[in-house]
Design a protein around this motif. Structure first.
Motif, PDB file in Angstrom:
ATOM      1  N   SER A 114      -2.533   4.999  -7.008  1.00 52.12           N
ATOM      2  CA  SER A 114      -3.666   5.859  -7.378  1.00 52.12           C
ATOM      3  C   SER A 114      -3.158   7.162  -7.985  1.00 52.12           C
ATOM      4  CB  SER A 114      -4.538   6.148  -6.161  1.00 52.12           C
ATOM      5  OG  SER A 114      -4.933   4.937  -5.572  1.00 52.12           O
ATOM      6  N   GLY A 172       0.823  -1.208   0.000  1.00 52.76           N
ATOM      7  CA  GLY A 172       0.000   0.000   0.000  1.00 52.76           C
ATOM      8  C   GLY A 172       0.860   1.261   0.000  1.00 52.76           C
ATOM      9  N   VAL A 231       2.277   3.185  -2.236  1.00 47.68           N
ATOM     10  CA  VAL A 231       3.455   3.428  -3.079  1.00 47.68           C
ATOM     11  C   VAL A 231       3.160   4.393  -4.237  1.00 47.68           C
ATOM     12  CG1 VAL A 231       4.566   1.223  -2.525  1.00 47.68           C
ATOM     13  CG2 VAL A 231       3.044   1.383  -4.502  1.00 47.68           C
ATOM     14  N   GLY A 232       1.875   4.774  -4.372  1.00 49.52           N
ATOM     15  CA  GLY A 232       1.535   5.768  -5.397  1.00 49.52           C
ATOM     16  C   GLY A 232       0.754   5.225  -6.588  1.00 49.52           C
ATOM     17  N   PRO A 251      -4.060  -2.652  -3.086  1.00 48.41           N
ATOM     18  CA  PRO A 251      -2.752  -3.264  -2.810  1.00 48.41           C
ATOM     19  C   PRO A 251      -2.894  -4.767  -2.632  1.00 48.41           C
ATOM     20  CG  PRO A 251      -3.555  -1.996  -0.909  1.00 48.41           C
ATOM     21  CD  PRO A 251      -4.510  -1.747  -2.038  1.00 48.41           C
ATOM     22  N   ASN A 304       8.355   4.683  -8.136  1.00 54.32           N
ATOM     23  CA  ASN A 304       7.805   5.982  -7.718  1.00 54.32           C
ATOM     24  C   ASN A 304       8.521   6.436  -6.449  1.00 54.32           C
ATOM     25  OD1 ASN A 304       6.069   8.217  -7.677  1.00 54.32           O
ATOM     26  ND2 ASN A 304       4.580   7.153  -6.379  1.00 54.32           N
ATOM     27  N   ASP A 323      -3.780  15.498  -2.923  1.00 53.87           N
ATOM     28  CA  ASP A 323      -4.610  15.830  -1.758  1.00 53.87           C
ATOM     29  C   ASP A 323      -5.750  16.775  -2.124  1.00 53.87           C
ATOM     30  OD1 ASP A 323      -3.008  14.310  -0.174  1.00 53.87           O
ATOM     31  OD2 ASP A 323      -1.928  15.980   0.765  1.00 53.87           O
ATOM     32  N   VAL A 354       9.586   8.022 -11.230  1.00 53.37           N
ATOM     33  CA  VAL A 354       8.910   9.280 -10.925  1.00 53.37           C
ATOM     34  C   VAL A 354       9.476   9.823  -9.620  1.00 53.37           C
ATOM     35  CG1 VAL A 354       6.679  10.371 -10.465  1.00 53.37           C
ATOM     36  CG2 VAL A 354       6.828   8.459 -12.099  1.00 53.37           C
ATOM     37  N   PRO A 355      10.071  11.006  -9.673  1.00 53.07           N
ATOM     38  CA  PRO A 355      10.710  11.516  -8.458  1.00 53.07           C
ATOM     39  C   PRO A 355       9.697  11.920  -7.387  1.00 53.07           C
ATOM     40  CG  PRO A 355      10.804  13.158 -10.208  1.00 53.07           C
ATOM     41  CD  PRO A 355      10.215  11.909 -10.815  1.00 53.07           C
ATOM     42  N   LEU A 356      10.173  12.004  -6.167  1.00 57.30           N
ATOM     43  CA  LEU A 356       9.366  12.591  -5.093  1.00 57.30           C
ATOM     44  C   LEU A 356       9.024  14.007  -5.527  1.00 57.30           C
ATOM     45  CD1 LEU A 356      11.367  11.393  -2.020  1.00 57.30           C
ATOM     46  CD2 LEU A 356       8.895  11.119  -2.279  1.00 57.30           C
ATOM     47  N   SER A 357       7.799  14.420  -5.265  1.00 56.87           N
ATOM     48  CA  SER A 357       7.391  15.750  -5.723  1.00 56.87           C
ATOM     49  C   SER A 357       6.357  16.306  -4.764  1.00 56.87           C
ATOM     50  CB  SER A 357       6.804  15.629  -7.131  1.00 56.87           C
ATOM     51  OG  SER A 357       5.915  16.682  -7.382  1.00 56.87           O
ATOM     52  N   ASP A 404     -10.104  -0.307  -6.257  1.00 57.33           N
ATOM     53  CA  ASP A 404      -9.742  -0.378  -4.836  1.00 57.33           C
ATOM     54  C   ASP A 404     -11.011  -0.143  -4.027  1.00 57.33           C
ATOM     55  OD1 ASP A 404      -8.585  -0.433  -2.397  1.00 57.33           O
ATOM     56  OD2 ASP A 404      -7.051   1.080  -2.808  1.00 57.33           O
ATOM     57  N   GLN A 463      -8.747  12.253  -5.585  1.00 54.51           N
ATOM     58  CA  GLN A 463      -7.532  12.656  -6.302  1.00 54.51           C
ATOM     59  C   GLN A 463      -7.862  13.363  -7.619  1.00 54.51           C
ATOM     60  OE1 GLN A 463      -4.099  10.329  -6.485  1.00 54.51           O
ATOM     61  NE2 GLN A 463      -4.405   9.300  -4.539  1.00 54.51           N
ATOM     62  N   LEU A 521       3.178  16.966  -6.696  1.00 52.86           N
ATOM     63  CA  LEU A 521       2.361  15.775  -6.943  1.00 52.86           C
ATOM     64  C   LEU A 521       1.530  15.461  -5.696  1.00 52.86           C
ATOM     65  CD1 LEU A 521       3.338  12.505  -8.725  1.00 52.86           C
ATOM     66  CD2 LEU A 521       2.135  12.423  -6.566  1.00 52.86           C
ATOM     67  N   ARG A 522       2.185  15.525  -4.532  1.00 50.57           N
ATOM     68  CA  ARG A 522       1.483  15.176  -3.290  1.00 50.57           C
ATOM     69  C   ARG A 522       0.361  16.167  -2.987  1.00 50.57           C
ATOM     70  NH1 ARG A 522       0.539  17.028   1.209  1.00 50.57           N
ATOM     71  NH2 ARG A 522       2.491  18.170   1.396  1.00 50.57           N
TER      72      ARG A 522
HETATM   73  N1  LIG Z   1       6.133  10.863  -6.374  1.00 46.76           N
HETATM   74  C1  LIG Z   1       5.541  11.251  -5.245  1.00 46.76           C
HETATM   75  N2  LIG Z   1       6.025  12.305  -4.526  1.00 46.76           N
HETATM   76  C2  LIG Z   1       5.424  12.715  -3.386  1.00 46.76           C
HETATM   77  N3  LIG Z   1       4.343  12.144  -2.858  1.00 46.76           N
HETATM   78  C3  LIG Z   1       3.800  11.100  -3.523  1.00 46.76           C
HETATM   79  C4  LIG Z   1       4.370  10.593  -4.732  1.00 46.76           C
HETATM   80  N4  LIG Z   1       3.593   9.562  -5.163  1.00 46.76           N
HETATM   81  C5  LIG Z   1       2.600   9.438  -4.254  1.00 46.76           C
HETATM   82  N5  LIG Z   1       2.713  10.340  -3.268  1.00 46.76           N
HETATM   83  C6  LIG Z   1       1.862  10.509  -2.076  1.00 46.76           C
HETATM   84  O1  LIG Z   1       1.902   9.300  -1.350  1.00 46.76           O
HETATM   85  C7  LIG Z   1       0.626   9.006  -0.801  1.00 46.76           C
HETATM   86  C8  LIG Z   1       0.189   7.625  -1.269  1.00 46.76           C
HETATM   87  O2  LIG Z   1      -0.057   7.698  -2.671  1.00 46.76           O
HETATM   88  P1  LIG Z   1      -1.257   6.905  -3.348  1.00 46.76           P
HETATM   89  O3  LIG Z   1      -2.509   7.077  -2.584  1.00 46.76           O
HETATM   90  O4  LIG Z   1      -1.248   7.255  -4.768  1.00 46.76           O
HETATM   91  O5  LIG Z   1      -0.705   5.432  -3.143  1.00 46.76           O
HETATM   92  P2  LIG Z   1      -1.444   4.039  -3.343  1.00 46.76           P
HETATM   93  O6  LIG Z   1      -0.398   3.066  -3.725  1.00 46.76           O
HETATM   94  O7  LIG Z   1      -2.595   4.204  -4.250  1.00 46.76           O
HETATM   95  O8  LIG Z   1      -1.965   3.769  -1.872  1.00 46.76           O
HETATM   96  P3  LIG Z   1      -3.044   2.650  -1.402  1.00 46.76           P
HETATM   97  O9  LIG Z   1      -2.316   1.354  -1.397  1.00 46.76           O
HETATM   98  O10 LIG Z   1      -3.417   3.129  -0.032  1.00 46.76           O
HETATM   99  O11 LIG Z   1      -4.163   2.679  -2.373  1.00 46.76           O
HETATM  100  C9  LIG Z   1      -0.300  10.123  -1.224  1.00 46.76           C
HETATM  101  O12 LIG Z   1      -0.371  11.069  -0.197  1.00 46.76           O
HETATM  102  C10 LIG Z   1       0.401  10.713  -2.441  1.00 46.76           C
HETATM  103  O13 LIG Z   1       0.105  12.080  -2.608  1.00 46.76           O
END
Ligand SMILES: Nc1ncnc2c1ncn2[C@@H]1O[C@H](COP(=O)(O)OP(=O)(O)OP(=O)(O)O)[C@@H](O)[C@H]1O
Ligand SMILES: [Mg+2]
Length: 372
Positions: free
Chosen positions: A125, A120, A122-123, A226, A278, A330, A319-322, A148, A157, A325-326
Motif C-alpha cells: 500500500s 502481508g 511488506v509495503g 496479500p 522494499n 501513518d 526502496v530503503p527503510l525510511s 484490499d 495513507q 516513509l513510515r
Molecule cells: N520502506 C519502508 N520503510 C519504513 N517503513 C515502511 C517501509 N515500507 C512500508 N513501511 C511501513 O510498514 C508498514 C506496512 O506497510 P504497508 O501497509 O504499505 O504494507 P502492505 O504490504 O500494504 O500491508 P498489508 O498486507 O497489511 O496490506 C506500514 O506501517 C508502513 O508505513
C-alpha cells in the motif's frame, strides 16, 4: 450568445470542478445569466444538492467573475441540475461508453499495474500510494483502486476522509494529492470490518472499475490484498492488460512467498513487470548500511520468477527503510510529496520513471483463463 454571456462563460471556463476535473462550462453547470455587465446574476447548477464541493465552487466562481467584471454587482445563485440535465451530463462524461462498461478492458490506453505480494505488511500500500503521488506530481492522470477489501488502508495513507459523490449509478472518486482514489473504506460507516465471500469481492472490484468515473487515466494502480485469493483472480479476469509488480522484503522467506504471488499472476496470464524490494538497507548516520531484514530477497524473487515464467523478470527497485516513509504513511502525508529528497522517495521516483517508460501491451493479447 450575448456579450455578457460570452464574457461570463469565458471567465468561468477557468473554474475547474474539483471532482470531475473539467471546466464547469464544459460540464454545462452554468445556467441562466441575467442582467447587464455592471449588475447581473449567474446560476450555477450543481450535480447533486448536497455537493460537498459547493462552497469551493461558489467561491471560485465569485473570484473568477469579480476578476473579469471588476466593480460590477454580481450575484451567484447556486442550484441543482434537473434529472434530465444530470442524465445528459453522465452521457457526456462517459464519452460514448456504455453505462457500467469496463474502461480498462483490452485495448485501453491506460497503463494498469497491480501491486501485490504473497505476504502481508511488506509495503504494497505504501508503494502504491507513493508511486501514484509521484506520477501525479509529474502531471499524469492517475487512479488508485484499493482492492484490499478486508484490509483497506489507502484512504488513511493518502490522508483522505472524503466520501465519493454518487450521481445515481456513477461514482465520483475523491481526489487526494492529485490522485483519484476509491476504496471500500469510503463506503463503510466507520472502521467496520468487511466479512464478504468470493462473489461479493468480485462484485466490489467490478463496481469499482465500471461504476467509478475514472475519466481518462494514464495510470491505474491497484493495491492488491496479500496472497493469491479471490480478488487476485477477479482482477485478473477484469484487467487483462494489467502488469503485476511483486513486492518483497530482502528476507528470504518473504521472497519465497513473493515468488508464489508472482507465479499466480503469471498463471492467470498477467505479465510480471518486475519485483520491488522494499525495506532494504537503512543508511546510518556514520555512512554504514543496516540490513535489518537481510539482503538479496528481491533479486532472488526476480530470478525465480524469470525461471518460472520463461521471460526475464527484473528487480526494478530497492526502496530503503525510511522513517519518513513510515511516519508519512501513518499520517496520510506520502513521503514523495513531503520529503522528495528522502532516499526512499528518490528510489520510488526512479521506479515511477520505469512505469512511464514501459509500453502498453498489444491490444489483441488473449487472456489465459487456466488458473489450475
Ligand atoms: N520502506 C519502508 N520503510 C519504513 N517503513 C515502511 C517501509 N515500507 C512500508 N513501511 C511501513 O510498514 C508498514 C506496512 O506497510 P504497508 O501497509 O504499505 O504494507 P502492505 O504490504 O500494504 O500491508 P498489508 O498486507 O497489511 O496490506 C506500514 O506501517 C508502513 O508505513
Ligand atoms: Mg496494504
Amino acid at each position: 450568445m450575448s456579450d455578457l454571456a460570452n464574457r461570463v462563460q469565458a471567465a468561468l471556463s477557468l473554474v475547474i470542478d474539483p471532482e470531475l476535473r473539467r471546466p464547469i462550462t464544459e460540464l454545462d453547470m452554468v445556467g441562466a445569466i441575467q442582467g447587464s455587465e455592471d449588475n447581473f446574476s449567474v446560476e450555477i447548477k450543481l450535480t447533486v444538492s448536497h455537493c460537498p464541493q459547493a462552497v469551493q465552487i461558489e467561491q471560485q466562481v465569485t473570484e473568477a467573475l469579480s476578476k473579469e467584471f471588476n466593480g460590477s454587482q454580481i450575484q451567484v445563485k447556486m442550484s441543482v441540475m434537473t434529472p434530465e440535465e444530470l442524465d445528459a451530463l453522465k452521457v457526456k462524461l462517459r464519452d460514448g461508453r456504455e453505462p457500467k462498461s469496463n474502461p480498462f478492458a483490452l485495448g485501453t490506453s491506460t497503463k494498469v499495474f497491480l501491486i501485490g505480494s504473497g505476504k502481508g505488511g511488506v509495503g504494497k500500500s505504501s508503494l502504491t500510494v507513493n508511486l501514484a503521488v509521484e506520477l501525479a506530481k509529474q502531471g499524469h492522470e492517475v487512479g488508485v483502486l484499493d482492492a484490499d477489501i478486508f484490509g483497506f488502508s489507502i484512504p488513511a495513507q493518502l490522508g483522505t476522509i472524503d466520501r465519493p459523490t454518487r450521481l445515481d449509478d456513477m461514482i465520483l472518486p475523491p481526489i487526494a494529492y492529485g490522485v483519484k482514489v476509491i476504496s471500500i473504506g469510503m463506503f463503510l460507516p466507520s472502521n467496520e470490518p468487511v466479512a464478504w465471500r468470493g462473489p461479493m469481492l468480485h462484485k466490489a472490484v467490478e463496481q469499482f472499475l465500471t461504476e467509478v468515473h475514472w475519466g481518462t487515466l494514464d495510470y491505474l494502480l491497484i493495491d492488491m490484498p496479500p496472497g493469491t485469493g479471490d480478488v487476485a483472480i477477479s482482477v485478473g479476469q477484469l484487467l487483462p492488460n494489467a502488469k503485476s509488480i511483486v513486492v518483497t522484503t530482502p528476507q528470504e522467506a518473504a521472497s519465497y512467498v513473493a515468488q508464489r504471488s508472482g507465479s499466480a499472476s503469471h498463471k492467470i496470464g498477467q505479465e510480471i513487470f518486475g519485483v520491488i524490494e522494499n525495506m532494504s538497507g537503512l543508511k546510518m548516520p556514520d555512512g554504514s548500511t543496516l540490513e535489518l531484514f537481510g539482503s538479496g530477497g528481491g533479486q532472488a524473487a526476480a530470478d525465480a520468477l524469470s525461471e518460472f515464467s520463461g521471460t526475464p523478470v527484473s528487480l526494478i527497485g530497492q526502496v530503503p527503510l525510511s522513517v519518513e516513509l513510515r511516519t508519512g504513511s501513518d499520517s496520510g502525508n506520502p513521503v514523495v510529496h513531503t520529503y522528495p529528497e528522502d532516499p526512499a522517495s528518490i528510489e520510488i521516483a526512479k521506479i515511477a520513471q520505469l512505469l512511464i517508460d514501459s509500453k502498453l501491451p498489444p491490444a489483441n493479447r488473449t487472456l489465459k483463463v487456466d488458473i489450475a
